[in-house]
Motif scaffolding. Structure first.
Motif, PDB file in Angstrom:
ATOM      1  N   CYS A 207      34.856  31.944  35.465  1.00 38.20           N
ATOM      2  CA  CYS A 207      35.446  33.508  34.878  1.00 38.20           C
ATOM      3  C   CYS A 207      34.112  34.210  35.317  1.00 38.20           C
ATOM      4  N   PRO A 208      34.314  35.450  36.088  1.00 39.19           N
ATOM      5  CA  PRO A 208      33.198  36.303  36.303  1.00 39.19           C
ATOM      6  C   PRO A 208      32.676  37.191  35.171  1.00 39.19           C
ATOM      7  N   THR A 209      33.528  37.331  34.018  1.00 39.51           N
ATOM      8  CA  THR A 209      33.348  38.092  32.827  1.00 39.51           C
ATOM      9  C   THR A 209      33.197  37.230  31.425  1.00 39.51           C
ATOM     10  N   ALA A 211      35.280  35.424  29.951  1.00 41.65           N
ATOM     11  CA  ALA A 211      36.278  35.850  29.198  1.00 41.65           C
ATOM     12  C   ALA A 211      36.783  34.650  28.304  1.00 41.65           C
ATOM     13  N   PHE A 212      36.774  33.632  28.348  1.00 38.19           N
ATOM     14  CA  PHE A 212      36.978  32.613  27.504  1.00 38.19           C
ATOM     15  C   PHE A 212      35.912  32.458  26.348  1.00 38.19           C
ATOM     16  N   LEU A 218      41.612  32.913  25.185  1.00 42.56           N
ATOM     17  CA  LEU A 218      40.866  33.925  26.285  1.00 42.56           C
ATOM     18  C   LEU A 218      40.833  35.164  25.337  1.00 42.56           C
ATOM     19  N   CYS A 223      39.090  40.210  30.222  1.00 42.99           N
ATOM     20  CA  CYS A 223      39.641  39.665  31.291  1.00 42.99           C
ATOM     21  C   CYS A 223      40.033  40.625  32.581  1.00 42.99           C
ATOM     22  N   ILE A 224      39.760  40.578  33.581  1.00 44.40           N
ATOM     23  CA  ILE A 224      39.770  41.590  34.802  1.00 44.40           C
ATOM     24  C   ILE A 224      41.194  41.783  34.930  1.00 44.40           C
ATOM     25  N   SER A 225      42.270  40.963  34.678  1.00 47.39           N
ATOM     26  CA  SER A 225      43.570  41.345  34.765  1.00 47.39           C
ATOM     27  C   SER A 225      43.979  42.219  33.574  1.00 47.39           C
ATOM     28  N   CYS A 250      43.233  39.323  38.716  1.00 49.24           N
ATOM     29  CA  CYS A 250      42.015  38.183  39.152  1.00 49.24           C
ATOM     30  C   CYS A 250      42.692  36.942  39.293  1.00 49.24           C
ATOM     31  N   ASP A 252      40.566  34.076  39.858  1.00 48.08           N
ATOM     32  CA  ASP A 252      39.663  33.144  39.735  1.00 48.08           C
ATOM     33  C   ASP A 252      39.987  31.773  38.993  1.00 48.08           C
ATOM     34  N   CYS A 253      40.294  31.693  37.987  1.00 49.39           N
ATOM     35  CA  CYS A 253      40.474  30.694  36.984  1.00 49.39           C
ATOM     36  C   CYS A 253      41.563  29.865  37.435  1.00 49.39           C
TER      37      CYS A 253
HETATM   38  S1  SF4 Z   1      41.848  36.172  35.298  1.00 53.12           S
HETATM   39 FE1  SF4 Z   1      40.683  34.127  34.498  1.00 53.12          FE
HETATM   40  S2  SF4 Z   1      38.755  34.192  35.709  1.00 53.12           S
HETATM   41 FE2  SF4 Z   1      39.584  36.265  35.844  1.00 53.12          FE
HETATM   42  S3  SF4 Z   1      38.705  37.622  34.287  1.00 53.12           S
HETATM   43 FE3  SF4 Z   1      40.364  36.697  33.415  1.00 53.12          FE
HETATM   44  S4  SF4 Z   1      40.109  34.881  32.456  1.00 53.12           S
HETATM   45 FE4  SF4 Z   1      38.442  35.196  33.692  1.00 53.12          FE
END
Ligand code: SF4
Ligand code: SF4
Length: 353
Positions: A207-209, A211-212, A218, A223-225, A250, A252-253
């Motif tokens: 996860c880039p940020t 966020a977990f 979460l 979270c980028i979403s 996003c 990524d996860c």
């Molecule tokens: S979508 Fe998943 S990987 Fe992307 S920022 Fe949110 S939690 Fe992190």
């Protein structure tokens, strides 16, 4: 999966429902009761921590979300369905690795799934009601306060994983969910719940940020979403460099999750990328006027954020892109844009070059 019911006609109906659902393009159907007590406790704690950020509607709709009868009083069963949306034709993974390109979450590259899935669910509900000549039904696709992942887990469609997505052993997590609330006491699916994440932590690390907070929890505010879609205000400055070129959502996860190796390609043309949204340059998208934005995102879920947030997100992406004359010129071109929100993000982006 075992069905338990003394009522043969309802059992027959369930068989019909499964056949109809398959014909309508759904990959799986599960039926469950309306007891969401366990998930209610989890949601209560999550909201109390403020992890939902500005999504105040989650607080407001809390009782309806966890008590299906509060939404539709006669409800006693929920039919949960899933429809795969992964498409092998999408270039979005390449876009993610090219900082001059726009990355858009896979689910939003094609036609807005709300329309496609809701239409099919309504046909399914109509077929059921014609067959039994009675009953109350309501079909939902991310359209009402509903704990759709919890319902799907209870109905046997998968498990809520460490990345908070629903994962299915045969299909990974690239699918949409939908629900039909019904007052028919259909036999329930009572699957044994196995969470197959094991010792894996790939999504949490990727996860880039960051966020977990911990596995299964979460913090949506990071979270980028959430930041690029739900959040209507400024994006926190410390998070902007971490967003990269993720302009709408996003993945990524999900991309890193080993279970997605099993995801079958969608059978729906509607979910295939439209208007080259999977192969778009940041500068080009940033220079679209509003009319072009509306045309290129017609029928897409992206349109829901509107032109101003689209430009805000692109400004962040351009701030994170490698410096070149074309990018600096594009940012300068938007310095006098009427929206203060856009101007502030453009000014920030220019400070990165
Ligand atoms: S979508 Fe998943 S990987 Fe992307 S920022 Fe949110 S939690 Fe992190
Ligand atoms: S990446 Fe690993 S931990 Fe995360 S959801 Fe997938 S299997 Fe579970």
């Amino acid at each position: 999966m075992n069905n338990h019911s003394p009522n043969p006609s309802l059992e027959g109906l369930v068989e019909n429902i499964r056949e109809w659902a398959k014909e309508l393009g759904f990959s799986q159907v599960g039926i469950t009761n309306i007891d969401l007590n366990e998930h209610e406790q989890y949601l209560k704690k999550w909201l109390k921590q403020g992890y939902h950020g500005n999504m105040q509607y989650m607080n407001r709709a809390f009782p309806n979300r966890t008590k299906p009868k509060d939404l539709i009083p006669e409800t006693c069963r929920i039919i949960s369905v899933r429809m795969d949306y992964s498409t092998s034709e999408a270039n979005s993974v390449e876009a993610l690795s090219n900082p001059k390109k726009v990355f858009i979450s896979r689910y939003a590259l094609g036609r807005d799934y709300h329309k496609t899935v809701r239409k099919r669910l309504s046909v399914l509900a109509k077929l059921i009601s014609e067959r039994v000549k009675r009953g109350n039904y309501r079909a939902f696709v991310d359209s009402a306060p509903i704990l759709e992942r919890a319902i799907a887990e209870k109905a046997g469609l998968g498990w809520i994983a460490k990345n908070s997505m629903l994962i299915n052993e045969q299909a990974g997590s690239w699918f949409f969910l939908g629900e039909i609330y019904t007052d028919l006491p259909l036999p329930e699916d009572r699957p044994k719940l196995n969470k197959h994440c094991g010792t894996c932590t790939a999504c949490l690390e990727k996860c880039p940020t960051n966020a977990f907070v911990k596995p299964f929890v979460l913090d949506a505010r990071k979270c980028i979403s959430y930041l690029t879609i739900e959040n209507k205000g400024p994006i926190e400055k410390s998070l902007r460099p971490l967003i990269g070129n993720r302009i709408f959502g996003c993945d990524d996860c999900q991309l890193v999750c080993p279970w997605n190796k099993f995801a079958p390609p969608t059978r729906e043309d509607d979910f295939k990328p439209r208007h080259n949204l999977d192969d778009l340059n940041l500068v080009e998208a940033f220079l679209w006027d509003e009319e072009t934005f509306l045309r290129k995102t017609s029928g897409s879920a992206i349109r829901r954020i509107g032109y101003v947030l689209w430009l805000r997100n692109l400004a962040v992406g351009l701030g994170n892109a490698p410096t070149c004359e074309e990018i600096v010129n594009a940012l300068r071109f938007r310095l006098n844009f009427p929206s203060e929100l856009v101007r502030e993000h453009v000014e920030w982006a220019l400070t990165q070059h």
